[in-house]
Design an enzyme around this catalytic site. Structure first.
Site, short mmCIF file in Angstrom:
data_model
loop_
_atom_site.label_atom_id
_atom_site.label_comp_id
_atom_site.label_asym_id
_atom_site.label_seq_id
_atom_site.Cartn_x
_atom_site.Cartn_y
_atom_site.Cartn_z
N ASP A 111 10.46 61.70 11.96
CA ASP A 111 10.95 62.91 12.63
C ASP A 111 12.11 63.48 11.82
O ASP A 111 12.78 62.76 11.07
CB ASP A 111 11.43 62.59 14.05
CG ASP A 111 11.40 63.81 14.97
OD1 ASP A 111 10.51 63.87 15.84
OD2 ASP A 111 12.26 64.70 14.81
N TYR A 140 0.85 80.34 13.35
CA TYR A 140 0.52 79.11 14.09
C TYR A 140 -0.98 79.04 14.35
O TYR A 140 -1.60 77.98 14.19
CB TYR A 140 1.31 79.09 15.40
CG TYR A 140 1.22 77.82 16.20
CD1 TYR A 140 2.11 76.77 16.01
CD2 TYR A 140 0.24 77.67 17.19
CE1 TYR A 140 2.04 75.61 16.78
CE2 TYR A 140 0.16 76.51 17.96
CZ TYR A 140 1.06 75.49 17.75
OH TYR A 140 0.97 74.34 18.51
#
Ligand code: NAD
Length: 247
Positions: free
Chosen positions: A38, A151
């Site tokens: 992450d 996206y």
């Protein structure tokens, strides 16, 4: 089902929050070891405190090849699973509105990082003759009205990445599938105040699009695709959206 991941090592990206965190938690509960990646070290530390020794992590951006290499190295030769889940939104910008920086950032995180992680994981999976890959696509990988152009195009690319990988490695003991979540309550950020959103997208969003699932519900779908329970499923794009994709 306890033990579905006993003795197995799984890389999970975006493990600090939302869907990735819920997936990491479920894999550890079912006996697996997780290497989480992450951007946020603070989030990863919190997850590690909750999950204990079975969760280790690499902090950094999966858009960097060097971070990808560190993640695969941390997993080691027993790497069996990969959940390519890190992703970012695009503020619902249309093709006429999108700037190059948004397009490139969205593709780097949502598509290129997934290809690089798969490419880096494959030699270990091929050596073991076994592996399972799950990519997080989106409702926006199935239709044109669930996000902006960057996206939407990136998640359609995730669908292609998934099907291609499934085909090329199907006889090597490696499966590759994707989940297409509808709306899920997580920390993902997006603007919803552009004219494109209010004039074009909002009127198309029906009850399904607005009904938010939990990250745990997505983790159930993703770990099913990851596990041997879906042994005969390969190259599938599993809608986990309460039925949105059916309309
Ligand atoms: P989230 O923001 O809660 O979690 C995503 C995590 O990924 C964050 O912790 C973030 O720090 C991390 N991340 C972002 N960019 C990264 C990078 N470059 N390198 C490493 N880590 C990075 O969001 P979420 O909703 O859990 O998203 C997970 C996936 O689900 C994404 O691929 C997203 O596109 C997809 N998805 C989400 C929804 C939804 O409604 N939440 C719907 C469809 C698809």
């Amino acid at each position: 089902v306890p033990g579905r991941f006993a003795g197995r090592v799984v890389v999970v990206t975006g493990a600090g929050s939302g869907i990735g965190r819920a997936v990491a938690s479920r894999i550890v509960q079912e006996g697996g070891r997780v290497v989480g990646a992450d951007l946020s070290e603070e989030r990863l530390r919190t997850v590690a405190e909750e999950l204990g020794d079975a969760f280790t992590y690499v902090a950094g951006s999966v858009t960097e090849q060097e971070v990808v290499d560190r993640v695969i190295e941390a997993a080691g030769p027993d790497l069996w699973g990969l959940v390519n889940n890190a992703g970012i939104m695009d503020d619902f910008l249309s093709a006429g509105e999108v700037d190059d920086a948004t397009w490139e950032r969205v593709f780097a995180v949502n598509v290129t990082s997934m290809m690089r992680l798969i490419r880096a994981a494959l030699p270990l999976m091929l050596a073991a003759g076994a592996g399972s890959i799950v990519n997080t696509a989106s409702e926006a990988g199935l239709r044109g009205s669930a996000a902006g152009v960057a996206y939407t195009a990136s998640k359609h690319a995730v669908v292609g990445l998934t099907k291609s990988t499934a085909v090329f490695y199907r006889s090597k003991g490696i499966r590759c599938n994707a989940v297409a979540p509808g709306a899920v309550a997580t920390n993902i950020q997006t603007r919803m105040d552009t004219a494109s959103f209010t004039e074009v997208v909002a009127p198309l969003l029906g009850a399904f699009a607005l009904a938010t699932a939990t990250a745990e519900q997505l983790a159930a779908s993703i770990t099913w695709l990851l596990s041997d329970d879906s042994a005969n499923v390969n190259g599938a794009i599993l809608a986990s959206d309460g039925g949105w994709s059916a309309i």
